[in-house]
Scaffold this motif. Sequence first.
Motif, short mmCIF file in Angstrom:
data_model
loop_
_atom_site.label_atom_id
_atom_site.label_comp_id
_atom_site.label_asym_id
_atom_site.label_seq_id
_atom_site.Cartn_x
_atom_site.Cartn_y
_atom_site.Cartn_z
N ASP A 22 34.94 27.80 33.63
CA ASP A 22 34.47 28.89 34.49
C ASP A 22 34.72 28.65 35.97
O ASP A 22 34.66 29.59 36.77
CB ASP A 22 32.97 29.16 34.26
N PHE A 25 37.02 31.03 37.88
CA PHE A 25 36.64 32.43 38.11
C PHE A 25 37.24 33.00 39.40
O PHE A 25 37.81 34.09 39.41
CB PHE A 25 35.11 32.56 38.16
N ILE A 73 32.51 30.33 41.72
CA ILE A 73 31.29 30.29 40.93
C ILE A 73 30.15 29.86 41.84
O ILE A 73 30.35 29.12 42.81
CB ILE A 73 31.40 29.34 39.71
N GLY A 81 27.53 34.92 34.11
CA GLY A 81 28.22 36.17 34.36
C GLY A 81 27.58 37.03 35.43
O GLY A 81 28.15 38.03 35.85
N CYS A 136 29.85 34.06 40.99
CA CYS A 136 29.52 34.35 39.60
C CYS A 136 28.80 33.15 39.01
O CYS A 136 29.22 32.00 39.19
CB CYS A 136 30.80 34.63 38.81
N PRO A 138 28.10 30.54 36.43
CA PRO A 138 28.94 30.00 35.36
C PRO A 138 28.14 29.69 34.09
O PRO A 138 26.92 29.56 34.14
CB PRO A 138 29.48 28.71 35.97
N LEU A 147 38.14 31.10 30.79
CA LEU A 147 36.78 31.43 31.19
C LEU A 147 35.92 31.70 29.96
O LEU A 147 36.41 32.20 28.95
CB LEU A 147 36.78 32.67 32.09
N VAL A 151 31.67 35.11 31.81
CA VAL A 151 32.35 35.01 33.11
C VAL A 151 33.63 35.84 33.08
O VAL A 151 33.96 36.52 34.06
CB VAL A 151 32.59 33.54 33.49
#
Length: 192
Positions: A22, A25, A73, A81, A136, A138, A147, A151
Amino acid sequence: MTGTERSARTLVAGVGNIFLRDDGFGVETVRRLGRLDPSRLPPGTELMDAGIRGVHLAYKLLEGYRTLVLVDIVGRGGPPGTLYTIDVGPRPPDARPAPGPLDTHAMDPATVLGLLHDLHAGAGGTLPDEVYVIGCEPLETEEGMGLSAPVEAAVEPAVDRVLDLLARRATPVPQNPATQNPATRNPVPQKN
């Protein structure tokens, strides 16, 4: 634009390590922004896949940008998310890493912003007037590619959030923001 206004240049930088699930992202979000019709981005907007090159990002910012949008993240305790819009502002972060060797492969947004202020003090350049983080929450940050599902599902909404933020910030500002009344600045709402 008159001589009393700064350029409206904006840098949108995706930060993270694509080999740590993640953590990729920010990079993926900026990649998707890059696939859009260029007319959807305000004039003067540049996209950068900064990845883990925080030092390169800090030096790039010395070229003079009015606005910096970091996409990364951010762990704030929400469900995986969850997207956050954080108005960092132009001042250096309160939490700065301790002095010592600089690990250029482990630079989070606070470290990049701290380095930017240090470079500005030593080398000159123009600091951004506005700094935002589109973050975001994670789920997985261990070694691996791709991801996690929550995410991945947040990437397109993050693209929309960046576009919305850019659309609201695409107006000239006076060269010296210290003379502005802070109460008249448009705040960015915190969304979960």
